[in-house]
Design a protein around this motif. Structure first.
Motif, PDB file in Angstrom:
ATOM      1  N   ASN A   1       0.151   8.744  -2.397  1.00 24.96           N
ATOM      2  CA  ASN A   1       0.569   8.873  -3.785  1.00 24.96           C
ATOM      3  C   ASN A   1       2.095   8.734  -3.874  1.00 24.96           C
ATOM      4  OD1 ASN A   1      -2.012   9.415  -4.972  1.00 24.96           O
ATOM      5  ND2 ASN A   1      -1.904  11.467  -4.057  1.00 24.96           N
ATOM      6  N   LEU A   2       2.551   7.987  -4.867  1.00 27.78           N
ATOM      7  CA  LEU A   2       3.995   7.856  -5.081  1.00 27.78           C
ATOM      8  C   LEU A   2       4.533   9.166  -5.641  1.00 27.78           C
ATOM      9  CD1 LEU A   2       6.571   6.085  -5.237  1.00 27.78           C
ATOM     10  CD2 LEU A   2       5.856   5.458  -7.566  1.00 27.78           C
ATOM     11  N   SER A   3       5.469   9.774  -4.909  1.00 32.22           N
ATOM     12  CA  SER A   3       6.082  11.017  -5.379  1.00 32.22           C
ATOM     13  C   SER A   3       7.294  10.733  -6.258  1.00 32.22           C
ATOM     14  CB  SER A   3       6.496  11.891  -4.194  1.00 32.22           C
ATOM     15  OG  SER A   3       7.065  13.096  -4.644  1.00 32.22           O
TER      16      SER A   3
ATOM     17  N   THR B   1       6.293   8.922   3.644  1.00 31.51           N
ATOM     18  CA  THR B   1       7.023   7.743   4.095  1.00 31.51           C
ATOM     19  C   THR B   1       8.062   7.349   3.054  1.00 31.51           C
ATOM     20  OG1 THR B   1       5.059   6.939   5.264  1.00 31.51           O
ATOM     21  CG2 THR B   1       6.810   5.341   4.835  1.00 31.51           C
ATOM     22  N   LEU B   2       9.278   7.151   3.536  1.00 29.76           N
ATOM     23  CA  LEU B   2      10.347   6.604   2.706  1.00 29.76           C
ATOM     24  C   LEU B   2      10.422   5.108   2.993  1.00 29.76           C
ATOM     25  CD1 LEU B   2      12.763   7.219   0.763  1.00 29.76           C
ATOM     26  CD2 LEU B   2      14.177   7.426   2.818  1.00 29.76           C
TER      27      LEU B   2
ATOM     28  N   LYS C   1      10.510  12.632 -14.161  1.00 32.40           N
ATOM     29  CA  LYS C   1       9.304  13.246 -13.604  1.00 32.40           C
ATOM     30  C   LYS C   1       9.105  12.747 -12.183  1.00 32.40           C
ATOM     31  CE  LYS C   1       6.898  13.701 -18.029  1.00 32.40           C
ATOM     32  NZ  LYS C   1       5.658  13.375 -18.786  1.00 32.40           N
ATOM     33  N   THR C   2       8.727  13.663 -11.313  1.00 27.59           N
ATOM     34  CA  THR C   2       8.451  13.314  -9.920  1.00 27.59           C
ATOM     35  C   THR C   2       7.207  14.054  -9.460  1.00 27.59           C
ATOM     36  OG1 THR C   2       9.656  15.136  -8.851  1.00 27.59           O
ATOM     37  CG2 THR C   2      10.949  13.222  -9.535  1.00 27.59           C
ATOM     38  N   GLY C   3       6.792  13.730  -8.246  1.00 24.40           N
ATOM     39  CA  GLY C   3       5.790  14.540  -7.582  1.00 24.40           C
ATOM     40  C   GLY C   3       6.480  15.694  -6.875  1.00 24.40           C
ATOM     41  N   ALA C   4       5.882  16.136  -5.767  1.00 22.59           N
ATOM     42  CA  ALA C   4       6.405  17.292  -5.047  1.00 22.59           C
ATOM     43  C   ALA C   4       7.796  17.039  -4.478  1.00 22.59           C
ATOM     44  CB  ALA C   4       5.450  17.686  -3.925  1.00 22.59           C
TER      45      ALA C   4
ATOM     46  N   TYR D   1      20.962  -7.994  -5.529  1.00 23.89           N
ATOM     47  CA  TYR D   1      19.584  -7.753  -5.104  1.00 23.89           C
ATOM     48  C   TYR D   1      19.057  -6.507  -5.807  1.00 23.89           C
ATOM     49  CZ  TYR D   1      20.078 -11.043  -1.177  1.00 23.89           C
ATOM     50  OH  TYR D   1      20.253 -12.164  -0.399  1.00 23.89           O
ATOM     51  N   ASP D   2      17.776  -6.526  -6.149  1.00 20.62           N
ATOM     52  CA  ASP D   2      17.103  -5.368  -6.732  1.00 20.62           C
ATOM     53  C   ASP D   2      16.040  -4.866  -5.771  1.00 20.62           C
ATOM     54  OD1 ASP D   2      18.151  -5.074  -9.541  1.00 20.62           O
ATOM     55  OD2 ASP D   2      17.545  -7.177  -9.595  1.00 20.62           O
ATOM     56  N   ILE D   3      16.098  -3.573  -5.470  1.00 21.89           N
ATOM     57  CA  ILE D   3      15.063  -2.966  -4.646  1.00 21.89           C
ATOM     58  C   ILE D   3      14.577  -1.691  -5.313  1.00 21.89           C
ATOM     59  CG2 ILE D   3      15.911  -3.918  -2.462  1.00 21.89           C
ATOM     60  CD1 ILE D   3      17.111  -1.156  -1.857  1.00 21.89           C
ATOM     61  N   ASN D   4      13.406  -1.245  -4.876  1.00 19.23           N
ATOM     62  CA  ASN D   4      12.824  -0.006  -5.364  1.00 19.23           C
ATOM     63  C   ASN D   4      12.558   0.876  -4.152  1.00 19.23           C
ATOM     64  OD1 ASN D   4      11.931   1.572  -7.561  1.00 19.23           O
ATOM     65  ND2 ASN D   4       9.800   1.121  -7.042  1.00 19.23           N
ATOM     66  N   ILE D   5      13.296   1.976  -4.040  1.00 15.50           N
ATOM     67  CA  ILE D   5      13.150   2.892  -2.919  1.00 15.50           C
ATOM     68  C   ILE D   5      12.103   3.933  -3.296  1.00 15.50           C
ATOM     69  CG2 ILE D   5      14.387   4.405  -1.315  1.00 15.50           C
ATOM     70  CD1 ILE D   5      16.992   3.104  -2.424  1.00 15.50           C
ATOM     71  N   GLN D   6      11.138   4.151  -2.422  1.00 14.62           N
ATOM     72  CA  GLN D   6      10.004   5.012  -2.758  1.00 14.62           C
ATOM     73  C   GLN D   6       9.775   6.072  -1.687  1.00 14.62           C
ATOM     74  OE1 GLN D   6       6.789   2.129  -2.948  1.00 14.62           O
ATOM     75  NE2 GLN D   6       7.106   1.822  -5.145  1.00 14.62           N
ATOM     76  N   PHE D   7       9.294   7.231  -2.137  1.00 13.74           N
ATOM     77  CA  PHE D   7       8.740   8.217  -1.201  1.00 13.74           C
ATOM     78  C   PHE D   7       7.264   8.386  -1.544  1.00 13.74           C
ATOM     79  CE2 PHE D   7       7.453  12.437   0.213  1.00 13.74           C
ATOM     80  CZ  PHE D   7       7.785  12.332   1.566  1.00 13.74           C
ATOM     81  N   VAL D   8       6.414   8.136  -0.549  1.00 14.57           N
ATOM     82  CA  VAL D   8       4.960   8.196  -0.718  1.00 14.57           C
ATOM     83  C   VAL D   8       4.398   9.275   0.186  1.00 14.57           C
ATOM     84  CG1 VAL D   8       2.792   6.927  -0.495  1.00 14.57           C
ATOM     85  CG2 VAL D   8       4.864   5.743  -1.291  1.00 14.57           C
ATOM     86  N   ALA D   9       3.597  10.173  -0.384  1.00 14.78           N
ATOM     87  CA  ALA D   9       2.929  11.231   0.382  1.00 14.78           C
ATOM     88  C   ALA D   9       1.445  11.214   0.028  1.00 14.78           C
ATOM     89  CB  ALA D   9       3.537  12.597   0.064  1.00 14.78           C
ATOM     90  N   ASP D  10       0.600  11.215   1.062  1.00  9.34           N
ATOM     91  CA  ASP D  10      -0.861  11.186   0.861  1.00  9.34           C
ATOM     92  C   ASP D  10      -1.281  10.020  -0.033  1.00  9.34           C
ATOM     93  OD1 ASP D  10      -1.138  13.509   2.408  1.00  9.34           O
ATOM     94  OD2 ASP D  10      -0.802  14.793   0.665  1.00  9.34           O
TER      95      ASP D  10
END
Length: 824
Positions: free
Chosen positions: A274-276, A215-216, A168-171, A263-272
């Motif tokens: 909100n985490l997409s 933002t990525l 499941k994702t956002g837009a 190393y463990d990272i979490n790559i995110q895309f955030v819009a408004d």
């Protein structure tokens, strides 16, 4: 609905049929012959529906995705009666993701139905390598039509063979992140480090009919690295983040050279705000380098600026019927680490290995060469009477080059973040057709990866100058130990190997009682008289067991095979290590494991029971190793570490068959990092001592704290080449005690009394106390051990399920009857 049966997914049709009792176990005896082959039945026989009811709703502003990680060979996907894949979905190695948001039922009750079709070209399993070769017309496994280590897989592994899952994702859907680590200079395995550069990019898919901005970002070492981005409506774009300089990085090293920091990272895309979407990625900071060694005339591999002498194993696949699990992958890769290997090559007749395989290699420090899906046998390198099509036709397999390249692109994106992935290879013993080769080499890999060496094919002159002619591989099968030391072969040998039959306990798991015999060779053929041994691809040991005395039954045969196994693989790896950087830059053993119950080339059997091959190889591959050259009589040291080994005490001791000892030398010595050297020759002394009845030879190295860093025990024949003394040895019982020291570990202490002779070649097994069956997989710090008079040894046994099993230890050897030891 009466005809429906529970399906195994991930799994193949054959796996589901086996799990429902519809077919016998094809790994046992001749059972595979009782299963209908798809070449004879036609595709329809192995065409099946897979149906799954599940609950799922899409909330507001939520996108729901159905993902397949592997099907074989083509599918029609339906959700609630609607067809999901409007375009054909075929090709075994291609992932697919479908946006099913609008297809989900309003009440949340959904039915997924997938119709799986076998490949159009399944190949005639006529006994050739890859059968008649036409299996290679598709983009799929080639071994399933049969090979010299396996019988045909009857459904050709048709099915939903890899994971199916919902996301499941956002837009915006974040996909295929790519992490590159740049490590400049020559690094050490310990201490502070100069910075390393982290480069990261990812694909962003906008599902909306309007532009989406956001933002990525990711966080590492307390810092957040981010990039603002706008994604056009209904578009997918790739976004690169600013380079990040990681201070004092914890580096990833191959096994034996340093730690495997991840190393463990979490790559995110955030819009408004909100985490997409987000993707978790585990990666290692390291850089792979290659260069041509002009002296050896072969490629030389470096990691983080340090050259690595390659000691590798060829890998087929974990399970011939694709019954994969993280637990099994972990066990198999751990075995490779325990053999002191540092590389695995994935053979081109199989598949791009799964992320779980690579995660285990990341964990245990095994570099990986990943072949693409070609083989010289099926793809036309040689004239072959078994093949249906001529070489010119086979040279252009597969039929669909675009599908091959699309699959390659997808596989590169799936695997490229793994620290263990070190090299890509165009194919097994043949390059891909020119258009595929050029696209891979010149366009796809530079664009999607660009950090790894691409080998055009597995035994290419670019990898290893083929000065001997022929295929640039081998030899295979039983060999005189002296050949490994004295006969120069290819300077980076991609395939060289020997035998690998297990002991009697292993053999009884899949050989019916009536066929538990000594295999007898049929004159002038590669076959033996017993059909089951032939069916399971037994390689003949020829006369290698005769010096120990002719085997009397299968148990005796299998026990003596272990003596040969140990010597073969210790001798192989020692011979290559003795000539590192002079004759060789690396060697890859053919092969280290079997995904079927084959009787050849394996360090452990299909059931994960190790044989003596594993421990001979483990001993011969010790990071710092003292060894005896049977050709010259030289005593040598090999150092497979980055550290100079100074003030090593070398002790060489001869033992006769009564256990009397004679120290031949005890001397301080040293060796440079990643090197081998001759210390002295003891040929005259050794030849004199062994002439009458043979002897034992102990070669040990101790550090400045008097701790053993190498413990190598040889048994040498008499002047006629027979082990006459061994055959007349007195019994030598051991004193043994065992105690459980953790939830998964047992410490076993063995002692041989002063008055005894040598207690020779003892096999240790962890067994179920009630049934006496071996518990698998069990990992042993050493096995097939010998103890001289007055010596004690401690062996660590590791087994995951100690808490849920009542266990004991069984031990027995050449001159000691089997005994059972209780565990405190």
């Amino acid at each position: 609905m009466e005809d429906w049966m529970p399906a195994t997914v991930p799994g193949t049709v054959l796996t589901t049929l086996l799990n429902n009792g519809k077919i016998p176990d094809p790994f046992y005896g001749m059972n595979n012959e009782k299963i209908e082959d798809i070449y004879d039945t036609g595709q329809e026989h192995y065409t099946y529906w897979f149906v799954k009811d599940f609950s799922e709703k899409a909330r507001k502003d939520e996108q729901v995705w159905l993902s397949f990680r592997g099907i074989n060979y083509s599918v029609e996907v339906y959700l609630n009666g609607q067809k999901v894949n409007q375009e054909p979905y075929e090709g075994m190695y291609l992932r697919r993701q479908f946006n099913i948001t609008g297809m989900l039922s309003k009440d949340g009750n959904n039915r997924l139905a997938v119709l799986v079709h076998p490949a159009e070209h399944v190949g005639n399993p006529n006994g050739g390598q890859g059968g008649d070769g036409t299996i290679a017309r598709g983009v799929a496994l080639q071994y399933t039509a049969g090979w010299d280590w396996i019988q045909p897989v009857r459904d050709r592994n048709t099915g939903i063979w890899d994971k199916v899952f919902i996301e499941k994702t956002g837009a915006v859907n974040l996909k295929n992140p790519h992490i590159v680590t740049l490590v400049e200079g020559i690094r050490t395995a310990h201490g502070p480090q100069d910075p390393a550069t982290i480069q990261l990019s990812a694909e962003l898919e906008n599902t909306q009919n309007k532009e989406v901005s956001g933002t990525l970002n990711y966080s590492l070492d307390g810092e957040t690295i981010q990039q603002s981005v706008s994604i056009p409506a209904n578009k997918t774009i790739e976004v690169s983040l600013p380079d990040y300089s990681l201070k004092n990085p914890k580096l990833w090293w191959p096994s034996g050279y340093g730690e495997q920091h991840l190393y463990d990272i979490n790559i995110q895309f955030v819009a408004d705000d909100n985490l997409s979407d987000s993707e978790a990625v585990r990666f290692g900071v390291r850089e792979i380098q290659t260069e041509w060694n002009a002296h050896t005339r072969s490629k030389q591999i470096s990691v983080n600026g340090q050259k690595i002498f390659i000691k590798g194993g060829n890998w087929i696949i974990s399970d011939a019927m694709l019954r994969f699990s993280e637990k099994r992958y972990d066990a198999e890769i751990r075995f490779h680490r325990d053999m002191n290997l540092n590389l695995i090559r994935i053979w081109g007749g199989a598949l791009p290995e799964r992320p779980e395989f690579y995660a285990a290699c990341d964990k245990y420090g095994l570099l990986v060469i990943q072949d693409f899906w070609m083989s010289g046998d099926a793809n036309g390198r040689w004239l072959d009477p078994y093949k249906k099509d001529d070489q010119w036709t086979r040279r252009q397999y597969p039929d669909d080059h675009d599908l091959f390249l699309e699959s390659a692109i997808d596989v590169i994106k799936m695997l490229r973040n793994h620290a263990s992935l070190a090299m890509w290879c165009g194919g097994n013993e043949i390059t891909p057709p020119a258009d595929i080769l050029y696209a891979l080499r010149d366009e796809i890999l530079p664009e999607l990866d660009g950090t790894r060496w691409f080998i055009d094919y597995s035994n290419s002159d670019e990898m290893s100058y083929n000065f001997k002619g022929g295929n640039g591989d081998g030899p295979y099968g039983i060999q005189d130990i002296s050949t490994f030391w004295g006969d120069k072969t290819w300077p980076f040998n991609s395939e060289v190997g020997s035998v690998g039959t297990g002991d009697a306990v292993s053999l009884r798991r899949f050989i019916p009682e009536a066929h538990q015999v000594i295999p007898e060779e049929q004159d002038g053929t590669e076959k033996v008289k017993d059909e089951v041994w032939t069916y399971h691809k037994y390689i003949d040991y020829r006369d290698a067991m005769d010096p120990y005395g002719k085997p009397t039954d299968m148990e005796d045969f299998a026990s003596k095979a272990q003596l040969v196994n140990y010597n073969q693989y210790r001798g192989l790896i020692e011979g290559f290590s003795a000539h590192m950087w002079d004759w060789y830059t690396g060697v890859i053993i053919w092969k280290t494991q079997n995904p079927w119950t084959a009787l050849r080339g394996q360090m452990y059997d299909y059931y994960l029971d190790p044989n003596a091959c594993l421990y001979g190889l483990r001993t011969g591959s010790e990071p710092v190793h003292g060894m005896y050259d049977p050709v010259t009589g030289n005593i040598m040291i090999a150092n497979n570490t980055f550290e100079q080994q100074f003030d090593l005490m070398l002790k060489v001791t001869a033992y006769d068959l009564k256990g009397e000892s004679k120290v031949l030398t005890q001397i301080f010595c040293y060796i440079e990092p990643s090197d081998s050297r001759v210390i002295m020759s003891l040929k005259k002394k050794i030849d004199e001592l062994r002439a009458e009845e043979g002897m034992f030879l102990s070669v040990q190295l101790m550090d400045e704290h008097e701790n053993k860093v190498s413990d190598n025990f040889y048994w040498l024949p008499d002047a006629s080449g027979n082990y006459s003394g061994l055959q007349a040895m007195e019994k030598a019982g051991l004193e043994a005690s065992a105690k459980k020291i953790s939830d998964t570990e047992i410490e076993l202490r063995l002692s041989n009394n002063e008055g005894n002779t040598v207690s020779f070649f003892n096999r240790v097994s962890l067994v179920d106390k009630a049934s006496g069956e071996r518990l698998l997989p069990t990992f042993y710090s050493d096995n097939y051990v010998s103890l001289v008079p007055g010596e004690s040894k401690t062996i660590l046994l590791t087994y995951e399920n100690l808490e849920s099993n009542q266990t004991s230890i069984e031990i027995g050897g050449w001159n000691m009857a089997k005994q059972t030891i209780s565990i405190d």
